[in-house]
Design an enzyme around this catalytic site. Structure first.
Site, short mmCIF file in Angstrom:
data_model
loop_
_atom_site.label_atom_id
_atom_site.label_comp_id
_atom_site.label_asym_id
_atom_site.label_seq_id
_atom_site.Cartn_x
_atom_site.Cartn_y
_atom_site.Cartn_z
N GLU A 505 37.79 39.99 19.79
CA GLU A 505 37.71 39.03 20.13
C GLU A 505 36.11 38.71 19.23
O GLU A 505 36.55 38.06 18.21
CB GLU A 505 36.98 38.17 21.12
CG GLU A 505 36.85 36.80 22.02
CD GLU A 505 37.16 36.76 23.29
OE1 GLU A 505 37.86 37.28 23.83
OE2 GLU A 505 37.47 35.10 23.17
N GLU A 771 30.94 40.71 31.53
CA GLU A 771 31.20 39.07 32.12
C GLU A 771 31.99 38.75 33.03
O GLU A 771 31.63 37.98 33.57
CB GLU A 771 32.93 39.20 30.95
CG GLU A 771 33.61 38.08 30.75
CD GLU A 771 34.36 38.51 29.86
OE1 GLU A 771 35.38 39.28 29.57
OE2 GLU A 771 34.79 37.38 28.88
#
Ligand code: BGC
Length: 920
Positions: A505, A771
């Site tokens: 990502e 996260e």
């Protein structure tokens, strides 16, 4: 005039000369920077902004005037000859954002400068030490060379990619060129750019320490170049350039697209060296078709996949003159890009720290795992001794499985594997250069013999944004939280602000960036970094005016425009840079783009509720069983954008626009209230985030603020005093609670060690911000590996509250750039002490409080030429002293009365120690 009177007058004049002329002020002008950088080489700004910092031992010391000299040579500057610019004596206290006002410097021009100031009494300081900057190649036509790359046919990667799901691209290109220099050199500057990423060598020495140059932009819109002063590297006689050119963002894999060559499949580079000789003549060396190329020891290199290196293929001497390159091919000359080449305005990516492992273990025979003790981004440097052809494989991971093998499932398709094949014959040291990984653990297989702990060193790689802040308090868990925030900032500020450094990502997600930017400013100097990134944001704007959700953008991406809280970074980032650094140019540069964004949202939502064109519409991403209605969140952000735009318009003197956007804000606010706010202050959705946004963004009528505050507190209470906010809401949680006078609840949330809370991951071993609060837990193990980064700074946005409210250092939005400072610490939460230091653009600010028994002590440092308002928390009639005397009578202190539960003082610059025997 009476002759007898002349003598005393003459004496007075002599005295005045002694005070203001020859006697210099004790104040010092230091820390000179140009465009936020120390002595930058090759900048693109024809009118760069200069700054300095003032130091003084005297309370209340100020700058009453300044003078800047800019010269075309060091010698002229030494003689105080400002042949490029002599500002003359300019009245005022400005020390930053001083726009160079001399004649426009030419491409490549070297500029030397210094400044002096006049202090509060009008006494002049010594001149600062000399500083410098030089101009880049300002016009496209300044570039004389050709873009060169590998010849077709030399680019195959052999059978490397066989059977791999994501096959690597061709090996990096090694490019070389010999040239000769016949006369003594006085200055040599190398300018270089690439479609791809490069490392540079000159006469066997590495040029600079930069990694991944010239870094990431949307190559379809602009390409950066870098410049290096190589005067010391050029030899009289034969010289050689060496360049290694790899895929990087241009041609490598990006994100989850399972595709390489996103911007283009052929990497290429453009170089130009400008040599000035002592006799005044010049020579230009450029890249062209006469350069030669080969594949070298790096078999493949990719950010997501890793790097493969075969040391047996090394070519000793390839970057020095006299190397036999007859086996090399002629390079291919490729087409020029149609886009502008721009100087990189930000600090380069570099290795900024090296970390020794804390442990090494062997989960399986022949498999060694090194634990760095902290989760970083970068790579491992490997030391190994073995036979030619021995192959060591390094794999990287953030966490371990229960059997102590490395856990890689959350990396998704990022292979994160480096391979090193030994050449044999002694100790070999290898580190990759054209990849990076997010990791705490390094697994070695194939290692000849048994490695000891020194076999691996962790190299931290990030944009070299200078550290400026430190926070410390009496709760070690909170200190660890702050260190984890900094680590995740460093792990993700790699050329651009990314979401995470490990999985496939690593993108410039704009929601994450806007939520975290204020915290980021406290930790490191990110002015240049965000100045650069705003160009990516502007480049990413759609033709219709929608801001992207990710910047830079890249070709396979078609959607991702307009999400609330993400696209709005286009407004929030310039605003924050303006507040923290007093930077109005970032507003001017992006003003038109920002108005286009607001026009776009308005056109799609004429009824002033943001119902349409919300792109991917993530809402309050990763909230905990508390969905804030997306239109509420979107409308709130829109109103906030309009308000900020109004203030930014004001800041650059566009009062009409300012009024227009304030009206827009008022209109959206009214629509918001009508549609979403009940008479008792309840907001549709009744989530913590809904109240936080409405309170923070000033969307409620005055008489309902308290009610909304109560609903917020009630929602926290209902969750057993836990948060339920996602990425967006979490930033405002503690600051808003403090604003409501409920710092007690903010501390309660901070102190929670149960899910969901900031300390919960720490209880579970976090060394960085995760996260998800429960990325891994003792009870449940790993969260969903599809989205489970252990290095994601978003939830670390509480950092700004630690600095602004716990330690108590904040800025005054009315006077941006810390010209006027707010010191407003909030003792509480069972802490016995807390404090921070912050190197602002105007110098070092400090605030540290200590509670012992009933007494509260507050040590404050305010830089010269600034002032502060100190809000000292104490009972109404408690006596407050400053360094032992009644505070109201202390030098530099002016009492301003009471505000709530605080006694307020205005203080001039200097160090202060406030104390009260009775704390609240
Ligand atoms: C990223 C986030 C980002 C989000 C958009 C994720 O995959 O990691 O940090 O903001 O997508 O919701």
């Amino acid at each position: 005039m009476d002759r007898h009177l002349l003598f005393p007058l003459f004496g007075l004049a002599l005295l005045a000369a002694a005070c203001s002329g020859r006697e210099k002020s004790e104040m010092r002008v230091t820390g000179l920077r140009c465009e936020y950088l120390v002595d930058p080489v090759g900048i693109g700004e024809p009118q760069p902004r200069l700054s300095w910092v003032l130091e003084s031992a005297r309370r209340g010391q100020k700058q009453s005037a300044y003078r800047v000299l800019v010269s075309s040579s060091r010698e002229k500057l030494g003689r105080d000859e400002g042949d490029l610019w002599d500002s003359g004596k300019v009245s005022g206290d400005q020390t930053a954002q001083i726009v160079y006002g001399g004649q426009a410097p030419a491409s490549g021009q070297a500029c030397f400068w210094k400044a002096c100031a006049w202090d509060a009494d009008g006494v002049q300081t010594e001149f600062s030490p000399a500083a410098s900057w030089s101009m880049g190649l300002l016009q496209g036509s300044d570039w004389k060379g050709d873009w060169i790359g590998m010849t077709a046919g030399v680019t195959e990667s052999g059978d490397l990619g066989k059977n791999l799901e994501l096959p690597p691209g061709p090996p990096p290109a090694w490019l070389r060129k010999e040239f000769s220099v016949d006369k003594p050199v006085s200055r040599a500057v190398l300018y270089v750019t690439a479609r791809g990423i490069i490392e540079l060598y000159l006469n066997g020495g590495r040029v600079g320490r930069d990694l991944f140059a010239p870094e990431w932009t949307d190559y379809r819109r602009r390409i950066q170049y870098r410049a290096y002063d190589v005067t010391g590297l050029v030899a009289q006689g034969a010289n050689a350039f060496g360049v290694v050119l790899a895929d990087g963002w241009y041609a490598g894999y990006l994100a989850w697209y399972e595709k390489r060559a996103n911007y283009g499949d052929r990497t290429s580079a453009l170089l130009q060296m400008e040599v000035e000789f002592q006799d005044g003549t010049r020579q230009t060396v450029v890249s062209d078709g006469s350069w030669r190329c080969a594949a070298g020891p790096i078999l493949s290199a990719d950010f997501l996949l890793g790097e493969s290196y075969d040391a047996r293929r090394e070519m000793p001497g390839w970057d020095s003159a006299g190397f036999a390159d007859s086996g090399w091919n002629q390079v291919a000359v490729v087409g020029r890009p149609e886009v502008p080449l721009v100087a990189q305005p930000s600090q380069p990516v570099q290795v900024t720290e090296e970390i020794e492992p804390v442990a090494v273990f062997q989960p399986k025979p022949g498999v060694y795992v090194f634990d760095l003790g902290q989760n970083i981004a970068g790579w491992a440097s490997l030391k190994v001794n073995g036979r030619a052809g021995d192959k060591v494989v390094l794999r990287y991971a953030e966490r371990l499985n229960s059997d102590s093998t490395i856990y890689t499932t959350n990396l998704r398709k990022a292979r994160a594997t480096d391979t090193y094949v030994l050449k044999g014959g002694g100790e070999e040291v290898y580190q990759p250069r054209f990849t990076f990984h997010g990791f705490q653990y390094v697994e070695l297989t194939g290692y000849p013999g048994v490695p000891d702990r020194r076999a691996v060193t962790g190299c931290v790689v990030h944009s070299d944004t200078p550290p400026v802040g430190s926070f410390q308090c009496s709760n070690p868990m909170v200190n660890r939280l702050w260190r984890n925030i900094v680590r995740s900032q460093r792990g993700n500020f790699i050329s651009i602000p990314t979401d995470c450094p490990q999985r496939d990502e690593r993108l410039g997600w704009m929601g994450d960036a806007q939520i975290f930017i204020r915290t980021a400013t406290y930790n490191e100097d990110v002015a240049a970094f965000f100045n650069k990134w705003m160009y990516d944001v502007q480049d990413g704007q759609s033709d219709q005016g929608a801001y992207s959700e990710i910047s830079p953008r890249f070709p396979p991406m078609t959607e991702h425009y307009g999400a609330a809280g993400w696209a709005d970074a286009g407004i929030i980032v310039p605003w924050t840079v303006y507040l923290v650094y007093g930077d109005t140019r970032i507003i001017e540069r992006h003003y038109e783009s920002m108005t286009r964004w607001l026009d776009y949202v308005l056109k799609a939502n004429p009824d002033l509720l943001r119902l349409n064109e919300r792109g991917s519409d993530y809402g309050d991403w990763l909230s905990i069983a508390a969905d804030t209605p997306k239109e509420i969140l979107a409308t709130a952000y829109w109103a906030y954008d309009a308000r900020l735009m109004s203030r930014m318009a004001q800041a650059i003197g566009r009062s009409q626009d300012s009024q227009k956007y304030e009206n827009m804000f008022e209109g959206i606010r009214a629509a918001f209230q009508k549609a979403y706010v009940a008479a008792d202050g309840r907001i549709l959705g009744d989530t913590q985030t809904a109240y936080l946004l409405a309170l923070y963004m000033d969307l409620l009528p005055e008489n309902l603020r308290a009610n909304a505050g109560e609903h917020l507190v009630e929602s926290i209470r209902q969750k057993d005093w836990h948060l339920s906010t996602g990425f967006l809401g979490v930033r405002h949680l503690n600051p808003v609670l403090t604003g409501l006078g409920r710092t007690d609840i903010a501390y309660r949330l901070l102190g929670n060690e149960t899910f969901p809370s900031w300390l919960y991951p720490i209880v579970n071993g976090a060394t960085s911000i995760w996260e998800r609060w429960d990325g891994w837990t003792k009870e449940k193990g790993f969260q969903d590996p599809g989205m489970n980064s252990f290095n994601h700074y978003s939830l670390g946005s509480v950092g700004e509250w630690l600095f602004a409210d716990v330690a108590g250092i904040d800025l005054d939005p009315g006077e941006p750039g810390y010209k006027s400072i707010i010191i407003r610490p909030c003792p509480g939460g069972g802490l016995t002490e807390a404090g921070a230091e912050y190197e602002s653009i105007r110098g070092k600010i400090g605030s540290r409080w200590t509670l012992s028994g009933d007494s509260l002590e507050l040590a404050v440092t305010i830089p010269a030429n600034t002032r502060a308002t100190v809000y000292f928390p104490c009972p109404e009639n408690a006596s407050v002293t400053e360094s032992g005397i009644e505070a109201a009578k202390a030098g530099g202190v002016t009492p301003l009365g009471r505000q709530g539960d605080r006694t307020v003082f205005r203080v001039e610059s200097g160090d202060y120690l406030f104390k009260s025997a009775a704390a609240l």
